[in-house]
Write a protein that holds these residues in place. Structure first.
Motif, PDB file in Angstrom:
ATOM      1  N   LEU A   1       0.812  -1.213   0.000  1.00 50.43           N
ATOM      2  CA  LEU A   1       0.000   0.000   0.000  1.00 50.43           C
ATOM      3  C   LEU A   1       0.852   1.272   0.000  1.00 50.43           C
ATOM      4  CD1 LEU A   1      -2.821  -1.049   2.487  1.00 50.43           C
ATOM      5  CD2 LEU A   1      -3.089  -0.579   0.044  1.00 50.43           C
TER       6      LEU A   1
ATOM      7  N   ARG B   1       2.148   3.978  -4.693  1.00 48.26           N
ATOM      8  CA  ARG B   1       0.989   4.755  -5.125  1.00 48.26           C
ATOM      9  C   ARG B   1       0.153   4.012  -6.159  1.00 48.26           C
ATOM     10  NH1 ARG B   1       1.929  10.589  -7.696  1.00 48.26           N
ATOM     11  NH2 ARG B   1       2.308   9.378  -9.584  1.00 48.26           N
TER      12      ARG B   1
ATOM     13  N   ALA C   1      -2.003   1.431  -4.426  1.00 49.93           N
ATOM     14  CA  ALA C   1      -3.091   2.038  -3.657  1.00 49.93           C
ATOM     15  C   ALA C   1      -4.186   2.562  -4.577  1.00 49.93           C
ATOM     16  CB  ALA C   1      -2.538   3.172  -2.789  1.00 49.93           C
TER      17      ALA C   1
ATOM     18  N   CYS D   1      -6.129  -0.342  -6.022  1.00 48.36           N
ATOM     19  CA  CYS D   1      -7.120  -0.870  -5.081  1.00 48.36           C
ATOM     20  C   CYS D   1      -8.375  -0.002  -5.069  1.00 48.36           C
ATOM     21  CB  CYS D   1      -6.521  -0.948  -3.680  1.00 48.36           C
ATOM     22  SG  CYS D   1      -5.367  -2.314  -3.442  1.00 48.36           S
TER      23      CYS D   1
END
Length: 511
Positions: A267, A270, A273, A276
Motif C-alpha cells: 500500500l 501509489r 493504492a 485498489c
C-alpha cells in the motif's frame, strides 16, 4: 517462501495448470449466483424460515471476504500449488455436504466452509498471473482470469434457473464435484513445485488475525442490516463501529509485527493504492449492476430466473468479445489510458440505464449492457496491471488478496447502498403516485401503466377496495422502477469517481 520459477516461455503444463485454477475460480464465483437464483426452492425443501433464508448467502459471503486477504499467508505456508489443491478440494467436499444437508444448520455450516475455501481460490488465480508468467504475458493471463471472473456472475442466473427447473436443488452444489475433482487431481502435476513453510504459523500474531476476521464479519453483517434497520440504528451503527475499531487495532498490530498475517507494505506504492481504489469502484458497479438487473426484471417485468439469465447474457457476450480487444489496446495505449476509457464507458453504460422506462426489456437494455460488458474488461485488465504489475514476487500474494478484497467490499457496500435506495425511496414514490391519482392526474395513471380511458371513466368518489387492489401492484412496480433508476445513477457516479482517480496512478506496465 521460495518463489515459483517464472519462465520466459511457460510450458503447456503451466498453462494447463493455470486454466484449471481458473476453472476452480469459476466454480467458486458461479456458486454464489446459482444458489441466489434458487433460494426459494431451497427454503421450501428444507422448511427454512423466510427471515433466515438470506443467511444461506450471507454465511458464504462473510467467510469468503475473511479468506480473501489471508491468501498471501496461506501461499507462504502451503505454496501456490498446494494452496489451490487444498482450497478446491475443500470446496468440492463442502459442495457435497451442502447437497446432502438435511437441515438449515448443516447447510449453513457447509456454506461457511464453501465460502472460505472459495475465497482463497480467487486471489490465488490472480497471484498465479504474476508469479507464473513473464511480464509480456501478464495481459493475456489477466484477461483469461478476468473473463472467467466476470462471466460467472453473468451466466449464473441462466445456470441456476435451468438446474432448478430441470433437476432438483442439490444439483446446484453437485455440479461442482466433477470439475473440482479434475482440478484437484491434475494441478499437483502441472504447477511448479516449491517447499512448504509451516513454521510461518508459529510466528503469527493471532490477535491481529482474529481482529481482522471480526472486523470483516461485522462489516458484512452491518451492511446487510443497514438497508432494513437504518444505517443509524443501534444494531447497524454498533456493528459498523465495532468493525472500524477492530480494523484499526488490527492494522496497528500488523504494522508493528515482524510476521504479520497480512502484509500491507504494497500500500506504500501509489500505483497499488490507486489500483485498489479502482478495484473498489469497479466492484460497486460490477456487483451492483448484476444485482440490479434481476431485481428489475423479476419484480417489475415479472421474468423468471431463466429468462433473466438469457437477457443478462448480453453482458457476458460483450465481455468475451471485448477481452482480446482489451489486450491489444492495453499494449498500444497503456494501462492508464485504457482504464480511463473503461471507466468513462462504464459510467455511460450505467447512466443510460437511469433513463430506462418501466416497460424496459431486452431491447431497451441491449446497448447499455453492451457498453457495460466492454467497459468491464477495460476496467479490470489495466487496473490489475497498474496495481500488481510492478510489485516484487514476494509482495504479490498479499497484494492480490488486498486487491480482490477491495473489489468484494465495493460490491458489498454498493449492494447495501442500492438496497437503501430501494427500501427507503419506494414508499415515497408510492405515496406520490397515490396522491396524484387521487387528484386526478392523468400523467400519473400513464406512468404506472393504467389506461387513461379507465382512469378518466372511473366512478366518482373515493376508490373502492377492488379498484385499490387493481391499481396497487401497478403503483408498486412503477415506484420500484423509479428507485432502480436512481440506483443506476448512483452506480454511474461511482464509475465517474473511478475515472477521476485514474490520473493519480502510474502506468506500471511501462515503468
Amino acid at each position: 517462501m521460495n518463489d515459483p520459477p517464472r519462465l520466459d516461455a511457460p510450458t503447456r503444463r503451466i498453462w494447463a495448470g493455470f486454466l484449471l485454477m481458473c476453472l476452480g475460480m469459476f466454480m467458486a464465483i458461479l456458486d454464489i449466483q446459482v444458489v441466489a437464483t434458487s433460494l426459494p426452492t431451497i427454503q421450501s425443501a428444507l422448511d427454512i424460515s423466510p427471515d433466515t433464508m438470506s443467511w444461506i448467502q450471507t454465511a458464504y459471503l462473510i467467510a469468503e471476504v475473511i479468506a480473501i486477504p489471508l491468501t498471501g499467508l496461506f501461499t507462504r505456508i502451503l505454496t501456490l500449488r498446494w494452496l489451490f489443491v487444498t482450497a478446491v478440494s475443500v470446496f468440492t467436499l463442502a459442495s457435497i455436504g451442502c447437497a446432502f444437508s438435511g437441515g438449515f444448520a448443516v447447510l449453513l455450516a457447509f456454506r461457511v466452509v464453501q465460502g472460505f475455501s472459495g475465497g482463497v481460490v480467487i486471489p490465488a488465480v490472480f497471484s498465479a498471473v504474476f508469479l507464473l508468467f513473464p511480464s509480456r504475458l501478464h495481459a493475456v493471463a489477466t484477461t483469461v482470469a478476468g473473463v472467467v471472473a466476470v462471466l460467472a456472475p453473468t451466466i449464473g442466473p441462466v445456470v441456476g434457473g435451468f438446474i432448478t427447473e430441470t433437476w432438483s436443488w442439490p444439483w446446484l452444489f453437485l455440479i461442482n464435484v466433477i470439475p473440482g475433482l479434475v482440478a484437484a487431481s491434475a494441478t499437483p502435476f502441472l504447477l511448479p513445485r516449491q517447499e512448504t513453510n509451516f513454521a510461518e504459523l508459529s510466528k503469527l500474531d493471532l490477535r491481529a488475525l482474529v481482529l481482522m476476521a471480526a472486523a470483516l464479519a461485522s462489516l458484512e453483517i452491518g451492511l446487510k442490516q443497514a438497508p432494513l434497520n437504518g444505517w443509524l440504528s443501534l444494531s447497524c451503527a454498533g456493528l459498523l463501529s465495532a468493525s472500524a475499531i477492530a480494523a484499526g487495532i488490527s492494522i496497528c498490530l500488523t504494522v508493528g509485527c515482524s510476521h504479520p498475517a497480512l502484509r500491507l507494505s504494497a500500500l506504500k506504492r501509489r500505483s497499488f493504492a490507486v489500483g485498489c481504489a479502482l478495484s473498489f469502484c469497479l466492484g460497486v458497479g460490477l456487483f451492483g449492476s448484476v444485482y440490479l438487473m434481476p431485481v428489475f426484471l423479476a419484480f417489475v417485468r415479472g421474468h423468471d430466473a431463466f429468462e433473466i439469465g438469457t437477457i443478462m447474457l448480453v453482458t457476458g457476450i460483450a465481455q468475451l468479445l471485448a477481452a482480446p480487444l482489451a489486450v491489444m489496446l492495453e499494449s498500444r495505449l497503456g494501462a492508464r489510458c485504457l482504464t480511463a476509457a473503461g471507466f468513462a464507458l462504464f459510467a455511460l453504460g450505467l447512466g443510460l440505464s437511469y433513463f430506462q422506462p418501466r416497460t424496459a426489456d431486452f431491447d431497451a437494455m441491449f446497448w447499455p449492457q453492451i457498453l457495460r460488458g466492454v467497459a468491464i474488461m477495460f476496467c479490470l485488465l489495466p487496473p490489475t496491471r497498474i496495481a500488481l504489475g510492478a510489485l516484487p514476487d514476494a509482495e504479490i500474494p498479499d497484494a492480490c488478496g488486498l486487491f480482490n478484497l477491495m473489489r468484494n467490499l465495493g460490491g458489498a457496500i454498493g449492494i447495501a447502498l442500492i438496497d437503501t435506495i430501494l427500501y427507503g425511496r419506494v414508499g415515497i414514490y408510492a405515496d406520490d403516485f397515490r396522491d396524484r391519482l387521487l387528484a386526478g392526474d392523468v400523467s400519473a395513471a400513464i406512468a404506472i401503466g393504467l389506461k387513461p380511458s379507465l382512469f378518466l371513466n372511473r366512478p366518482p368518489g373515493p376508490p373502492d377496495d377492488a379498484a385499490i387492489a387493481f391499481v396497487r401492484p401497478m403503483v408498486e412496480k412503477a415506484s420500484l422502477a423509479l428507485c432502480v433508476n436512481e440506483a443506476w445513477a448512483m452506480l454511474a457516479v461511482v464509475a465517474v469517481v473511478g475515472l477521476l482517480l485514474v490520473p493519480l496512478a502510474r502506468d506500471s506496465a511501462r515503468a
